[in-house]
Scaffold this motif. Structure first.
Motif, PDB file in Angstrom:
ATOM      1  N   ASN A   1       3.005   2.190   6.725  1.00 24.12           N
ATOM      2  CA  ASN A   1       1.731   2.799   7.120  1.00 24.12           C
ATOM      3  C   ASN A   1       1.938   4.160   7.756  1.00 24.12           C
ATOM      4  N   ARG A   2       2.876   4.217   8.680  1.00 21.06           N
ATOM      5  CA  ARG A   2       3.067   5.488   9.401  1.00 21.06           C
ATOM      6  C   ARG A   2       3.709   6.564   8.550  1.00 21.06           C
ATOM      7  N   GLU A   3       4.550   6.139   7.594  1.00 15.37           N
ATOM      8  CA  GLU A   3       5.243   7.130   6.756  1.00 15.37           C
ATOM      9  C   GLU A   3       4.408   7.502   5.528  1.00 15.37           C
ATOM     10  N   GLY A   4       3.256   6.862   5.339  1.00 15.90           N
ATOM     11  CA  GLY A   4       2.412   7.165   4.166  1.00 15.90           C
ATOM     12  C   GLY A   4       2.960   6.571   2.884  1.00 15.90           C
ATOM     13  N   TRP A   5       3.684   5.446   2.986  1.00 16.80           N
ATOM     14  CA  TRP A   5       4.286   4.824   1.796  1.00 16.80           C
ATOM     15  C   TRP A   5       3.473   3.648   1.269  1.00 16.80           C
ATOM     16  N   ARG A   6       2.382   3.305   1.921  1.00 18.48           N
ATOM     17  CA  ARG A   6       1.665   2.084   1.574  1.00 18.48           C
ATOM     18  C   ARG A   6       0.806   2.296   0.332  1.00 18.48           C
TER      19      ARG A   6
END
Ligand code: FAD
Length: 421
Positions: A177-182
């Motif tokens: 979620n935080r790294e924008g990988w979701r």
């Protein structure tokens, strides 16, 4: 400086099945591991039905004697029920596997099961801090994760440093979620509403602990999971627009209306009493683009979360925790925890998720039924059973060809590989 002299080898975010499994394996090898868990255990969690291939990771973790000594209901089979109440002959796992090991699994209360797993990790040497929520990944100047910031019960923030951080935060998927990988899985975007009944009708003998999947219109379905203490976990899963038709949005009203869509469910629940609370989730299947990055490794639902129709979640969580633990121990021994070391782990886990995902897609296709496939190809029954039982890392290409005669299957998603520095 901290990152160069960490106080522990591995930090694990989350003490659910995947985190507890990884912690046990890493600690057992003599490495230092710290689990940071937001809740105070025991805590409620959904995901109560295990499948046969949960046996191997449970055995590796030394959990089988504890499971055998537990009060959890024994599960020997699964059966399917049509909306008019017709029930298939239960599929007994012992027709394919050894009844004394793999063929008998359990329906668990997660509050108790997860405590057993976390205590098991503690017994093997893992340190666990409960009521400690990770709020931030800490990185060095080159972007390598070197630790986490976490907030304890009193609201005090602390930083912890390690050679590797494992994200086992479950469906919330802290890192991705935080790294924008979701990434979502649009065709599997369902809604689930569930509750618990006490004293409802139960099957007898070997079938007492059977999971029942009971169909309703529009490819929706109920799960009916008999547990100990005369309780049953029962939930309905379908497209949101079907469940909320006519503007019904209240979870209890949704659930109570759907009961009438399946005669078997209606009959079984009519004798029992609902315990009162209704739960709802709409955050369904999704994947992390990357399964590892410098200083970071993902396990369990944090790696990928699949629609629970075939109860694969806890098996994949435990299996990935054990596999990740082994890969981390090898990396610590070689003094190399670079993302490349986790490429095999990630591709094996991804392949398992993809196999299960194909079967989930087929399940929701209006032109598919297991019965039709097996009627045309009787020898497909064994492979279907193996995949449904959780033997997910086999070559199923022949089975997919046969299922494609009835419905399309999704291509493999290009996710899960490590992100290199
Ligand atoms: C409706 C539904 C039905 C399901 N039914 C089944 C089933 O019958 N059988 C089955 O096998 N699976 C089922 N599942 C899936 C199953 O619940 C999960 O696959 C399984 O719990 C994954 O384990 P995990 O360890 O990866 O994550 P979790 O079990 O979710 O554990 C993650 C832990 O991380 C902690 N955490 C989260 N964020 C932080 C943070 N920031 N800091 C510290 N700690 C944190 C949480 O408190 C939690 O304890 C179902 C899921 C749903 C939604």
């Amino acid at each position: 400086m901290h990152g160069m002299n960490p106080e522990t080898d591995v930090i694990i975010i989350g003490g659910g099945p995947s985190g507890a499994a990884a912690a046990a394996i890493i600690a057992e090898a003599g490495n230092k591991v710290l689990v940071l868990e937001r809740e105070k255990f025991p805590r409620y969690h959904i995901g109560e039905s295990l499948i046969p291939f949960t046996y191997a990771p449970l055995e590796r973790l030394g959990m089988i004697p504890k499971m055998r000594g537990s009060c959890f209901t024994k599960k020997y089979s699964v059966s399917f029920v049509q909306p008019d109440g017709r029930r298939s002959v239960p599929f007994y796992f012992h027709t394919r596997y050894d009844i004394n090991t793999v063929a008998q699994t359990w329906q668990v209360t997660r509050a108790e099961f997860d405590v057993m797993l976390l205590d098991n990790a503690r017994e093997k040497g893992a340190a666990v801090l409960e009521q400690t929520a990770v709020t931030r990944l800490l990185k060095n100047d080159s972007g390598t994760v070197i630790g986490v910031e976490a907030q304890g019960a009193g609201g005090v923030k602390r930083q912890f440093f390690a050679r590797l951080v494992i994200d086992a935060s479950g469906k919330e998927a802290f890192a991705s979620n935080r790294e924008g990988w979701r990434v979502g899985d649009p065709y599997l975007n369902k809604v689930a509403v569930w509750t618990y009944y006490k004293g409802s009708k139960r099957e007898q003998g070997l079938d007492e602990g059977a999971t029942t999947i009971a169909f309703i219109p529009d490819k929706g379905w109920f799960w009916h999971i008999p547990m100990h203490d005369d309780r049953v976990s029962v939930g309905v899963v379908a497209e949101g627009k079907y469940l909320t038709r006519g503007g019904v949005r209240d979870p209890e009203a949704i659930f109570q209306r759907e009961i009438r869509e399946n005669k078997w469910i209606e009959e079984h629940l009519s004798q029992g009493r609902c315990e009162g609370e209704y739960w709802l989730t709409s955050e369904y299947s999704r994947h992390s683009k990357y399964g590892a990055a410098p200083g970071l490794l993902l396990v369990g639902d944090a790696f990928a979360f699949l629609d629970p129709v075939f109860s694969s979640g806890v098996m994949l969580a435990l299996k990935s925790g054990v596999m990740a633990g082994d890969a981390v121990n090898a990396g610590l021994a070689a003094n190399d925890l670079s993302p490349e070391r986790f490429a095999d782990y990630a591709s094996q886990l991804r392949a398992g998720v993809e196999n299960m995902r194909k079967l989930v897609y087929a399940f929701y296709d209006p032109d598919f039924s297991f019965k039709d496939v097996v009627t045309r190809h009787p020898d497909a029954a064994g492979e279907i059973t193996d995949c449904l039982s959780g033997d997910v890392n086999k070559d199923y290409s022949r089975l997919w060809e046969r299922i494609r005669e009835f419905c399309p299957l999704p291509g493999e998603l290009p996710y899960g590989a490590p992100l290199h520095a």
